[in-house]
Write an enzyme that holds these catalytic residues in place. Structure first.
Site, PDB file in Angstrom:
ATOM      1  N   TRP A  74       5.287   4.111  14.048  1.00  0.00           N
ATOM      2  CA  TRP A  74       6.553   4.841  14.090  1.00  0.00           C
ATOM      3  C   TRP A  74       7.762   3.941  13.862  1.00  0.00           C
ATOM      4  O   TRP A  74       8.878   4.432  13.726  1.00  0.00           O
ATOM      5  CB  TRP A  74       6.711   5.558  15.431  1.00  0.00           C
ATOM      6  CG  TRP A  74       5.760   6.687  15.670  1.00  0.00           C
ATOM      7  CD1 TRP A  74       4.739   7.115  14.856  1.00  0.00           C
ATOM      8  CD2 TRP A  74       5.748   7.557  16.811  1.00  0.00           C
ATOM      9  NE1 TRP A  74       4.096   8.188  15.426  1.00  0.00           N
ATOM     10  CE2 TRP A  74       4.704   8.482  16.632  1.00  0.00           C
ATOM     11  CE3 TRP A  74       6.519   7.633  17.965  1.00  0.00           C
ATOM     12  CZ2 TRP A  74       4.405   9.479  17.557  1.00  0.00           C
ATOM     13  CZ3 TRP A  74       6.236   8.621  18.897  1.00  0.00           C
ATOM     14  CH2 TRP A  74       5.180   9.528  18.693  1.00  0.00           C
ATOM     15  N   LYS A  75       7.543   2.619  13.925  1.00  0.00           N
ATOM     16  CA  LYS A  75       8.651   1.649  13.777  1.00  0.00           C
ATOM     17  C   LYS A  75       9.784   2.002  14.749  1.00  0.00           C
ATOM     18  O   LYS A  75       9.487   2.395  15.886  1.00  0.00           O
ATOM     19  CB  LYS A  75       9.092   1.611  12.316  1.00  0.00           C
ATOM     20  CG  LYS A  75       7.902   1.334  11.385  1.00  0.00           C
ATOM     21  CD  LYS A  75       8.274   1.036   9.977  1.00  0.00           C
ATOM     22  CE  LYS A  75       7.023   0.781   9.161  1.00  0.00           C
ATOM     23  NZ  LYS A  75       7.301   0.439   7.773  1.00  0.00           N
ATOM     24  N   GLY A 135       7.594   1.755   2.491  1.00  0.00           N
ATOM     25  CA  GLY A 135       8.810   2.560   2.548  1.00  0.00           C
ATOM     26  C   GLY A 135       9.473   2.773   1.203  1.00  0.00           C
ATOM     27  O   GLY A 135      10.611   3.228   1.126  1.00  0.00           O
ATOM     28  N   GLU A 144       7.609  -6.689   8.446  1.00  0.00           N
ATOM     29  CA  GLU A 144       8.983  -6.568   8.983  1.00  0.00           C
ATOM     30  C   GLU A 144       9.208  -7.595  10.080  1.00  0.00           C
ATOM     31  O   GLU A 144      10.313  -8.137  10.224  1.00  0.00           O
ATOM     32  CB  GLU A 144       9.214  -5.125   9.487  1.00  0.00           C
ATOM     33  CG  GLU A 144       9.363  -4.161   8.315  1.00  0.00           C
ATOM     34  CD  GLU A 144       8.926  -2.739   8.606  1.00  0.00           C
ATOM     35  OE1 GLU A 144       8.761  -2.359   9.773  1.00  0.00           O
ATOM     36  OE2 GLU A 144       8.750  -1.985   7.616  1.00  0.00           O
ATOM     37  N   SER A 203       3.393   3.374   1.915  1.00  0.00           N
ATOM     38  CA  SER A 203       3.620   4.693   1.315  1.00  0.00           C
ATOM     39  C   SER A 203       2.359   5.563   1.264  1.00  0.00           C
ATOM     40  O   SER A 203       2.157   6.306   0.300  1.00  0.00           O
ATOM     41  CB  SER A 203       4.250   4.549  -0.078  1.00  0.00           C
ATOM     42  OG  SER A 203       5.510   3.910   0.013  1.00  0.00           O
ATOM     43  N   GLY A 229       3.414   4.605   7.922  1.00  0.00           N
ATOM     44  CA  GLY A 229       4.769   4.565   8.453  1.00  0.00           C
ATOM     45  C   GLY A 229       5.399   5.942   8.397  1.00  0.00           C
ATOM     46  O   GLY A 229       5.104   6.824   9.214  1.00  0.00           O
ATOM     47  N   GLY A 230       6.243   6.157   7.388  1.00  0.00           N
ATOM     48  CA  GLY A 230       7.030   7.388   7.268  1.00  0.00           C
ATOM     49  C   GLY A 230       6.236   8.672   7.465  1.00  0.00           C
ATOM     50  O   GLY A 230       6.673   9.575   8.193  1.00  0.00           O
ATOM     51  N   HIS A 277       3.148  -7.732  11.188  1.00  0.00           N
ATOM     52  CA  HIS A 277       3.758  -6.798  10.236  1.00  0.00           C
ATOM     53  C   HIS A 277       4.810  -7.535   9.417  1.00  0.00           C
ATOM     54  O   HIS A 277       5.538  -8.387   9.939  1.00  0.00           O
ATOM     55  CB  HIS A 277       4.377  -5.618  10.987  1.00  0.00           C
ATOM     56  CG  HIS A 277       4.700  -4.471  10.082  1.00  0.00           C
ATOM     57  ND1 HIS A 277       5.769  -4.502   9.215  1.00  0.00           N
ATOM     58  CD2 HIS A 277       4.067  -3.293   9.866  1.00  0.00           C
ATOM     59  CE1 HIS A 277       5.779  -3.365   8.523  1.00  0.00           C
ATOM     60  NE2 HIS A 277       4.751  -2.619   8.892  1.00  0.00           N
TER      61      HIS A 277
HETATM   62  P1  13P Z   1       5.394   3.458   4.966  1.00  0.00           P
HETATM   63  O1  13P Z   1       4.162   4.296   5.127  1.00  0.00           O
HETATM   64  O2  13P Z   1       6.639   4.133   5.434  1.00  0.00           O
HETATM   65  O3  13P Z   1       5.499   2.883   3.589  1.00  0.00           O
HETATM   66  O4  13P Z   1       5.231   2.196   5.972  1.00  0.00           O
HETATM   67  C1  13P Z   1       4.070   1.455   5.914  1.00  0.00           C
HETATM   68  C2  13P Z   1       4.060   0.498   7.051  1.00  0.00           C
HETATM   69  O5  13P Z   1       4.784  -0.477   7.072  1.00  0.00           O
HETATM   70  C3  13P Z   1       3.162   0.797   8.172  1.00  0.00           C
HETATM   71  O6  13P Z   1       3.065  -0.288   9.037  1.00  0.00           O
END
Ligand code: 13P
Length: 263
Positions: A14-15, A184, A108, A222, A243-244, A106
């Site tokens: 979920w970030k 993302g 990020e 994605s 993620g999203g 990760h």
């Molecule tokens: P997205 O699915 O939003 O591209 O994010 C991937 C992600 O970083 C999951 O850890």
């Protein structure tokens, strides 16, 4: 049904999302979907990684779901135990709160928060020693891919943790390949490119540990309901780190179903 021997994992990252009311609605929506149309425990591990603030609440909300859905921490301290470390949460504290799994490495965290391989190794070591399952993320940047360095970068990231993972602990490591340029951005690695990298990762892991052939290697970047079936069909893609699309109950459920159907 292709009958893959490796149980897939579908993990929602979920970030720094969403607000509390939306998180509650998301979990209850997902629970309802699972109730309506079961995804068997043995066909797919399911997990969500909410913010640290929401972790306990999500875990409590998931406690009465029709099947296990693990709560995952998005991060863990590089320092073990307890002590005067303002803002930190150690692996032992996570375990004390019955958290079983953590994301480490990760992109990020590596890029925005400047986490180095040395720091990541401390995190991996303490997490595994405390008994957590580690979802260890690897992935190359677009520049590295364009320069033909993708494989080397990713395999190096795998080799980095070999210094701290003991022979038996490899059973508690899940690898997530997330090409940075696909996170993302709406750009997914093609199933063929992703499968090629996953096969290389498996080869690398198999040189390091006898558990290599049975380890789950997840794809992230994605992933959505629309591309999950194709990705799930690849033999070395054993799940997804989403993620999203994990912020919508329906799409997260459909992704889980796509991977569960490979069993
Ligand atoms: P997205 O699915 O939003 O591209 O994010 C991937 C992600 O970083 C999951 O850890």
């Amino acid at each position: 049904m292709s009958g893959s021997a490796i149980t897939p994992w579908v993990v929602g990252n979920w970030k720094m999302n969403p607000m509390q009311a939306e998180a509650q609605a998301l979990v209850s929506g997902f629970k309802k979907l699972l109730q309506k149309n079961e995804i068997k425990q043995e066909d797919c591990y399911l997990a969500v990684a909410p913010t640290l603030l929401a972790l306990a609440e999500v875990q409590a909300q998931l406690a009465d779901s029709v099947r296990a859905v693990y709560s995952v921490a998005q991060d863990v301290s590089a320092i073990a135990g307890t002590g005067a470390y303002t803002g930190e949460v150690s692996a032992e504290l996570l375990v004390d709160h019955r958290i079983e799994c953590v994301l480490i490495g990760h992109s990020e965290r590596r890029e925005i928060f400047a986490e180095t391989p040395a720091m990541l190794n401390e995190k991996v070591k303490h997490a595994l020693n405390a008994g957590l399952t580690v979802i260890y993320c690897v992935g190359e940047s677009l520049a590295q891919r364009d320069n033909g360095q993708a494989e080397q970068v990713v395999l190096q990231q795998i080799c980095d943790i070999a210094a701290v993972v003991t022979a038996q602990q490899w059973q508690k490591v899940v690898v997530a390949y997330e090409p940075i340029w696909a996170i993302g951005t709406g750009k997914t690695a093609s199933p063929a490119d992703a499968q090629a990298m996953h096969a290389k990762i498996r080869q690398g892991l198999t040189q390091i540990t006898p558990f290599g052939p049975s380890m789950a290697i997840l794809y992230g970047g994605s992933v959505k309901a629309e591309n999950a079936v194709e990705l799930a069909a690849c033999p070395d893609i054993n799940g997804a780190l989403v993620g999203g699309a994990s912020l919508t109950a329906e799409s997260f459920y459909e992704i889980a179903q796509a991977f569960a159907n490979t069993k």
